[in-house]
Design a protein around this motif. Structure first.
Motif, PDB file in Angstrom:
ATOM      1  N   GLU A 111      70.383 -18.760  66.309  1.00 19.67           N
ATOM      2  CA  GLU A 111      70.871 -17.385  66.334  1.00 19.67           C
ATOM      3  C   GLU A 111      70.698 -16.778  67.726  1.00 19.67           C
ATOM      4  N   ARG A 133      74.997 -12.108  55.712  1.00 19.10           N
ATOM      5  CA  ARG A 133      75.780 -13.153  56.372  1.00 19.10           C
ATOM      6  C   ARG A 133      76.621 -12.597  57.527  1.00 19.10           C
ATOM      7  N   THR A 148      71.367 -10.349  59.096  1.00 15.86           N
ATOM      8  CA  THR A 148      71.971 -11.623  59.481  1.00 15.86           C
ATOM      9  C   THR A 148      71.959 -12.628  58.341  1.00 15.86           C
ATOM     10  N   THR A 149      70.821 -12.748  57.654  1.00 14.99           N
ATOM     11  CA  THR A 149      70.702 -13.770  56.613  1.00 14.99           C
ATOM     12  C   THR A 149      71.168 -13.275  55.248  1.00 14.99           C
ATOM     13  N   GLY A 195      67.046  -9.550  61.055  1.00 11.59           N
ATOM     14  CA  GLY A 195      67.002 -10.792  60.294  1.00 11.59           C
ATOM     15  C   GLY A 195      67.573 -10.666  58.906  1.00 11.59           C
ATOM     16  N   GLU A 210      71.012 -26.846  59.403  1.00 13.29           N
ATOM     17  CA  GLU A 210      70.640 -25.873  58.373  1.00 13.29           C
ATOM     18  C   GLU A 210      70.722 -26.460  56.967  1.00 13.29           C
ATOM     19  N   SER A 242      74.626 -13.207  63.847  1.00  9.01           N
ATOM     20  CA  SER A 242      73.546 -12.529  64.580  1.00  9.01           C
ATOM     21  C   SER A 242      74.039 -11.892  65.871  1.00  9.01           C
ATOM     22  N   THR A 286      65.690 -26.023  60.983  1.00 11.28           N
ATOM     23  CA  THR A 286      66.735 -25.073  60.593  1.00 11.28           C
ATOM     24  C   THR A 286      67.816 -24.981  61.643  1.00 11.28           C
ATOM     25  N   ARG A 341      64.398 -17.883  59.445  1.00  8.21           N
ATOM     26  CA  ARG A 341      65.136 -17.167  60.488  1.00  8.21           C
ATOM     27  C   ARG A 341      64.717 -15.705  60.585  1.00  8.21           C
ATOM     28  N   VAL A 342      64.467 -15.074  59.467  1.00 14.46           N
ATOM     29  CA  VAL A 342      64.019 -13.675  59.486  1.00 14.46           C
ATOM     30  C   VAL A 342      62.724 -13.555  60.284  1.00 14.46           C
ATOM     31  N   ASP A 376      66.555 -18.923  55.218  1.00 14.08           N
ATOM     32  CA  ASP A 376      66.693 -17.493  55.494  1.00 14.08           C
ATOM     33  C   ASP A 376      65.357 -16.880  55.894  1.00 14.08           C
TER      34      ASP A 376
END
Length: 312
Positions: A59, A112, A108-109, A105, A190, A115, A186, A204-205, A201
């Motif tokens: 991201e 969807r 984005t996750t 985050g 992914e 980012s 990830t 990434r957050v 998710d």
């Protein structure tokens, strides 16, 4: 050996730039001169470490520069020169940074939204909020205790250097933990990471939260070092991304070292220092960043088919 090959080149470039700086400015070889360089570089190095977590996950975070500005402006307005307000405001800033990262985050996750769009929008929201609150002219003042972290020393060592050492050590330890392995997995693939049990998710957050925390710390240091300005964080998001890719981290995720990303920030700061010593700065610095980013994307585009072929 594989790690050495991926990390080593940036350290050779950094060493060469430091030698060139020392040739032009012999004072740089003295402990005070070198520590002053590290002190200047510390906010960018911390930002680059935070940006690394986001980029290696696949991201981007374009909001960190505006977040740095918000941290400084909010601190000056709330403290207003009052020493007693320093520590509560510092606590607020340390919470505010990760909170902005959390919002980035989750959007984005959860929704969807790419980012790039999410953090670009957050950058504009934060910039607009600063302008509305200050009218373009920040009010208030930072206390001496607040400015201590960016400006003063603890014995012979600047506070900002000590903060950098702690932040750098924390970033390295986090990447060596199980979370670091999940983060790289990830960014690398992914789908495969998800099938192997990684909560993609959530991983990434947390990367965005780390980036927000890094921006908060960088803002605290810059507030003490550079003072209060509505432009204090302008362009830092692109400098952080440039530093990360200069350190060999692959845009698109899955490859790169946090140590190399931080070395990339030192290298970028050394390059800017060398340009300034020769009376060259301003627009050329942006041009250098642009060339580095384009070259990194081009290199990643060349390597991607090879990675896919290796998996096939």
């Amino acid at each position: 050996m594989k790690v050495l090959r991926s990390v080593g080149p940036i350290f050779f470039v950094l060493a060469a730039l430091l030698v060139l700086i020392a040739v032009v400015n012999p004072f740089f070889l003295e402990p005070a001169g070198f520590l002053a360089f590290v002190k200047r570089a510390a906010p960018l190095v911390i930002l680059a470490a935070g940006q690394y977590f986001v980029i290696v996950s696949g991201e981007f975070d374009l909001s960190v520069g505006s977040l740095v500005t918000v941290e400084v402006v909010v601190a000056a307005r709330l403290i207003g020169g009052d020493e007693a307000a320093t520590w509560p405001v510092l606590a607020l800033l340390v919470v505010l940074g990760p909170l902005v990262g959390l919002v980035n985050g989750v959007i984005t996750t959860g929704l969807r939204v790419p980012s790039f769009i999410t953090t670009l929008g957050m950058m504009l929201v934060l910039s607009g909020a600063v302008f509305l609150w200050t009218g373009g002219a920040p009010r208030g003042a930072l206390s001496e205790t607040f400015r201590m972290f960016g400006r003063k020393d603890l014995g012979p060592v600047p506070w900002s250097v000590l903060v950098l050492l702690v932040a750098g050590a924390a970033a390295v330890l986090l990447m060596r933990s199980g979370y670091g392995k999940r983060l790289v997995a990830t960014g690398d693939n992914e789908r495969a990471a998800g099938l192997s049990g990684v909560r993609v998710d959530r991983t990434r957050v947390l990367a965005f939260v780390v980036s927000g925390l890094a921006a908060a710390v960088a803002g605290i240091l810059l507030g003490g070092f550079a003072g209060v300005s509505a432009q204090v964080g302008q362009g830092l998001e692109f400098q952080a991304i440039t530093a990360v890719v200069l350190g060999g981290v692959v845009l698109g995720g899955g490859r790169g070292s946090v140590v190399a990303a931080m070395a990339g920030a030192f290298t970028l700061e050394a390059l800017f220092t060398l340009l300034n010593l020769h009376g060259i700065s301003g627009a050329l610095e942006y041009a250098v960043q642009g060339v580095i980013i384009i070259a990194a994307v081009a290199a990643g585009a060349v390597r991607l088919p090879r990675r896919r072929a290796a998996r096939a």
